[in-house]
Scaffold this active site. Structure first.
Site, PDB file in Angstrom:
ATOM      1  N   CYS A  90       0.837  -1.207   0.000  1.00 28.44           N
ATOM      2  CA  CYS A  90       0.000   0.000   0.000  1.00 28.44           C
ATOM      3  C   CYS A  90       0.871   1.256   0.000  1.00 28.44           C
ATOM      4  O   CYS A  90       1.433   1.627   1.038  1.00 28.44           O
ATOM      5  CB  CYS A  90      -0.928  -0.019   1.211  1.00 28.44           C
ATOM      6  SG  CYS A  90      -1.993   1.433   1.325  1.00 28.44           S
ATOM      7  N   ASP A 167      11.564 -14.862   5.515  1.00 21.07           N
ATOM      8  CA  ASP A 167      13.016 -14.712   5.493  1.00 21.07           C
ATOM      9  C   ASP A 167      13.646 -15.049   6.841  1.00 21.07           C
ATOM     10  O   ASP A 167      14.833 -15.338   6.917  1.00 21.07           O
ATOM     11  CB  ASP A 167      13.396 -13.263   5.151  1.00 21.07           C
ATOM     12  CG  ASP A 167      13.181 -12.945   3.691  1.00 21.07           C
ATOM     13  OD1 ASP A 167      12.931 -13.887   2.930  1.00 21.07           O
ATOM     14  OD2 ASP A 167      13.257 -11.765   3.322  1.00 21.07           O
ATOM     15  N   ARG A 292       6.441 -19.728  -0.449  1.00 20.59           N
ATOM     16  CA  ARG A 292       5.382 -19.110   0.352  1.00 20.59           C
ATOM     17  C   ARG A 292       4.136 -19.986   0.408  1.00 20.59           C
ATOM     18  O   ARG A 292       3.264 -19.768   1.222  1.00 20.59           O
ATOM     19  CB  ARG A 292       4.988 -17.757  -0.251  1.00 20.59           C
ATOM     20  CG  ARG A 292       6.042 -16.676  -0.162  1.00 20.59           C
ATOM     21  CD  ARG A 292       5.407 -15.341  -0.535  1.00 20.59           C
ATOM     22  NE  ARG A 292       6.386 -14.287  -0.680  1.00 20.59           N
ATOM     23  CZ  ARG A 292       6.830 -13.548   0.332  1.00 20.59           C
ATOM     24  NH1 ARG A 292       6.411 -13.779   1.550  1.00 20.59           N
ATOM     25  NH2 ARG A 292       7.702 -12.590   0.118  1.00 20.59           N
ATOM     26  N   ARG A 467      15.034 -51.377  22.209  1.00 18.48           N
ATOM     27  CA  ARG A 467      14.681 -50.782  23.501  1.00 18.48           C
ATOM     28  C   ARG A 467      15.456 -51.406  24.669  1.00 18.48           C
ATOM     29  O   ARG A 467      15.342 -50.944  25.799  1.00 18.48           O
ATOM     30  CB  ARG A 467      13.181 -50.952  23.764  1.00 18.48           C
ATOM     31  CG  ARG A 467      12.285 -50.186  22.784  1.00 18.48           C
ATOM     32  CD  ARG A 467      10.816 -50.420  23.105  1.00 18.48           C
ATOM     33  NE  ARG A 467       9.926 -49.735  22.191  1.00 18.48           N
ATOM     34  CZ  ARG A 467       9.508 -48.478  22.333  1.00 18.48           C
ATOM     35  NH1 ARG A 467       9.920 -47.772  23.364  1.00 18.48           N
ATOM     36  NH2 ARG A 467       8.684 -47.934  21.453  1.00 18.48           N
ATOM     37  N   GLY A 571       2.990 -42.558  24.555  1.00 18.95           N
ATOM     38  CA  GLY A 571       3.082 -43.210  25.864  1.00 18.95           C
ATOM     39  C   GLY A 571       2.205 -42.483  26.862  1.00 18.95           C
ATOM     40  O   GLY A 571       1.058 -42.145  26.579  1.00 18.95           O
TER      41      GLY A 571
END
Length: 775
Positions: A90, A167, A292, A467, A571
């Site tokens: 603008c 940016d 974008r 694990r 979990g």
């Protein structure tokens, strides 16, 4: 924290107040989430909220461009890219006449609180507008356009800014990284070099994080122009990489890249140079505005929601003497930064660049930018040392790297950077397959530079992981450590990784071989490791869960009155369910840390039934997999189906392991890369400090640590200290920072909930902080 009295005071302040929100400049992912949060928080505290369409142009033009919002005005926009209220450059607002028209339009609506979401130019314009406000109103009175009484009623304008520029952060990088992934696949198949031009006319942050996330060979950014003769050095780097076995080269250039004399460096020039000097098949890709586009990431949505809520609180707390501020994020806490200080800092950056004080420019960009730049330089330097065979460093140390627990996106990025930095330090590096079990079985092999090529963007665990905890195989683990003369351990994984290192530390009194430095890099989608706010993989998992929920909601387009109950992993830890709930605008998220009862479920059903009578006839409820022993996903589904009969129907979805798979997000790639580097730096220091009489002997608590990110500080916390703050039964920290997000989730879903746990942002002054630090 905000007390219930503070909240009531805030609501009293909000009653009768008018807040307007606009988006300005280029659009960026997350803007819609910010607009939604500002609108709903404003309505929640009793204010009138206006949406200004088409940015400052709409503010100048007035009329239908400034519309009163209601709760459902911003429904179903959180997942949309761009900005639904529009954004326009603008020229009129840069003039006194334009700002006079804007002031008149605001006064007509009774608006004296303005939230501006945009970049530097937009926020600078907002500050000028605020400073001129009194004189603008005087001129309007003199021209007879408003009365003196009206001018006195609107005698000051409060301004709060939200940064909305791709940016300056990860906003928008998902699309960039996705394209780079596709290009890398093509380049490997055809042995090509790709030159990628990314956005960033004045700031190289987007190019920098893209280079880290993709493992680029060379990077051009405005803040760090290459020295004279860079053409020779770049070509030598690319050639050396090919000689060592690499099948692709990636060069990333920011659109504002310059050389040391200020001359622009174009992607076409780089391509022609590579073709002429090396004869490589080279292609240029200019990513442009595709960066974008696309759906905003979970990071963008959650961040924007936090900042939007804080913007409203800041506006309502502001007085005529309160300086205009920018809302930012310091780690995971909202902060308020004086707008003028931010504007001045931006000017300092540009002045430093104009005067070719580039080292100062990088520092002025802030800690985040400087840290990323230093990590990238370190990786490039180590690359040069290896490729040129000039690595004179030869340590006496061998270290082992293993993955433990469930696979988590980002593990491979951490392994890659750790291996390469360790090799550049002269260490011998062993990879261990299948975690502590593999260490016990002796499934160990030596790593080389190019064995980790291309690992950054790959999901899962290329080392393999289990694990199993070390207590079951302590003797065999000690034997392997002795056999390979391992001087340090880097363990990348979840709760088992932390608990395992704690067991190894406690076994030091029985085995001298365990008196070596040990570092844990937290990597789990559950984000339940003590000692850190964020674990590797959690960001990717939230994105995966969010994308699943987006598709589930989309599947109901055109279907009336339907509620989805969606089960997430995690979990006992509710981080994944809570974060996903905020990112998708869920109606509720049930977690173990906030116990639910039948009354809560009844309240939720009634809330959804009331919602179905309005315009929006879809609901989404998330349930963490272990939130309650008896209120299972199936139970909640049946309850909602029964109680909603005649009002809405109900469907159930279990997201399952899709949350654990997939390529790591840009955040996790960069996070993993940084943590891998920092871990090796720490290990190298501990090895040197504890090397005596021909061997390493590290027995103090501070030689067995979890590497964590707390707020925005990287720290190394001894596992013994973390033991006291750990709930071992439920495998998570006793206190979790993200729990304070719960009231925001409920408020944005229109529950009349207590906001007592909300922590308002603190004022921070800008010294060496810029907007790259804020988000």
């Amino acid at each position: 924290k905000m007390s219930s009295m503070d909240l009531e005071k805030l609501k009293m302040t909000g009653a009768g107040r008018a807040i307007a929100v606009l988006t300005s400049g280029g659009d960026a992912q997350g803007m819609n989430a910010a607009v939604r949060a500002v609108t709903r928080m404003g309505i929640y505290v009793g204010a009138k909220v206006y949406l200004i369409y088409e940015g400052y142009q709409g503010l100048v033009d007035g009329g239908d461009n400034i519309k009163l919002a209601h709760w459902h005005s911003v429904t179903n926009i959180i997942q949309q890219g761009g900005t639904v209220i529009g954004s326009a450059r603008c020229k009129a607002f840069t003039t006194r006449e334009g700002r006079l028209a804007a002031a008149f339009n605001l006064v007509k609506k009774g608006i004296t609180n303005l939230c501006v979401c945009g970049g530097d130019g937009s926020l600078t314009g907002a500050n000028i507008f605020r400073n001129e406000w009194s004189s603008l109103l005087e001129e309007l009175v003199q021209k007879g356009r408003i009365t003196d009484t009206l001018a006195k009623q609107h005698d000051h304008l409060n301004i709060v800014g939200l940064v909305g520029s791709i940016d300056n952060d990860f906003c928008g990088t998902d699309m960039t990284i996705g394209i780079i992934d596709a290009i890398m696949t093509t380049a490997q198949s055809h042995q090509r070099t790709f030159v990628l031009e990314v956005m960033g006319r004045h700031c190289g942050y987007l190019a920098l994080v893209s280079a880290l996330a993709s493992g680029a060979d060379w990077l051009f950014i405005p803040e760090a122009p290459p020295q004279e003769g860079w053409e020779d050095r770049m070509c030598a780097r690319l050639e050396g990489s090919r000689i060592k076995g690499s099948r692709l080269n990636i060069v990333i250039v920011a659109e504002g890249a310059i050389d040391i004399n200020g001359k622009p460096i174009s992607s076409t020039y780089i391509k022609d140079l590579v073709v002429k000097r090396l004869g490589y098949d080279t292609r240029v890709t200019v990513l442009g505005h595709v960066q974008r586009g696309g759906t905003p990431s979970a990071f963008d949505r959650i961040l924007s929601s936090k900042l939007g809520v804080e913007a409203v609180v800041a506006l309502l707390e502001a007085s005529p003497d309160t300086p205009a501020c920018v809302i930012g994020l310091s780690g995971n806490h909202a902060v308020r930064l004086p707008l003028m200080e931010c504007v001045e800092m931006t000017k300092l950056v540009q002045t430093a660049m104009n005067e070719k004080r580039f080292n100062e420019t990088i520092k002025l960009r802030g800690g985040s930018f400087e840290n990323n730049w230093n990590i990238y330089k370190l990786l490039v330097k180590s690359n040069v040392l290896i490729i040129s065979d000039s690595c004179s460093l030869q340590s006496n140390f061998s270290l082992a790297i293993l993955n433990v627990g469930a696979p988590a996106p980002g593990m491979n990025a951490a392994v890659r950077s750790a291996v390469r930095i360790a090799l550049a330090h002269g260490h011998k590096v062993y990879a261990v397959q299948d975690g502590y079990q593999g260490l016990a079985n002796g499934t160990v092999y030596e790593m080389e530079w190019h064995k980790v090529a291309g690992w950054t963007g790959q999901g899962g665990s290329l080392l393999g992981t289990k694990r199993t905890l070390p207590n079951k195989n302590m003797e065999k683990i000690v034997e392997t450590i002795a056999k390979y003369n391992i001087s340090a351990l880097l363990v990348i994984g979840g709760f088992e990784a932390y608990e395992g290192v704690l067991q190894l530390f406690e076994a030091r009194s029985r085995y001298d071989e365990l008196c070596i430095p040990m570092c844990v890099i937290p990597a789990t989608i559950s984000n339940n490791v003590p000692g850190t706010d964020f674990s590797l993989g959690a960001d990717t998992a939230v994105n995966a869960a969010m994308e699943g929920c987006d598709k589930i909601k989309q599947s109901a387009t055109g279907t009336k009155r339907r509620v989805f109950v969606v089960e997430t992993m995690g979990g006992y830890c509710g981080y994944l369910a809570t974060s996903t709930g905020i990112a998708v605008g869920a109606d509720a998220a049930y977690i173990y840390e906030e116990p639910i009862n039948i009354h809560d479920l009844k309240t939720n059903v009634e809330h959804l039934a009331e919602k179905m009578k309005k315009d929006i006839q879809r609901g989404l409820v998330l349930r963490n997999e272990k939130c309650h022993e008896n209120y299972t996903t199936d139970f909640i589904h049946r309850l909602y189906s029964s109680e909603g009969k005649g009002i809405f129907d109900c469907r159930v979805n279990v997201l399952g392991h899709l949350q654990q798979g997939g390529a790591p997000s840009p955040f996790d790639r960069n996070f993993g890369t940084k943590l891998g580097v920092r871990a090796i730096q720490w290990i190298s220091e501990r090895l040197t400090e504890n090397y005596r009489q021909g061997r390493v002997f590290a027995n103090s608590p501070d030689t067995a640590c979890v590497l964590g990110l707390n707020r925005k500080v990287i720290s190394f916390m001894p596992v013994t200290e973390l033991k006291a703050v750990t709930d071992f039964e439920h495998r998570m920290p006793k206190v979790q920072w993200w729990f304070n997000l719960r009231p925001m989730l409920k408020m944005l879903a229109k529950y009349q909930t207590s906001f007592c746990e909300y922590v308002p942002g603190e004022i921070e002054h800008v010294t060496h902080i810029t907007k790259t630090d804020l988000i």
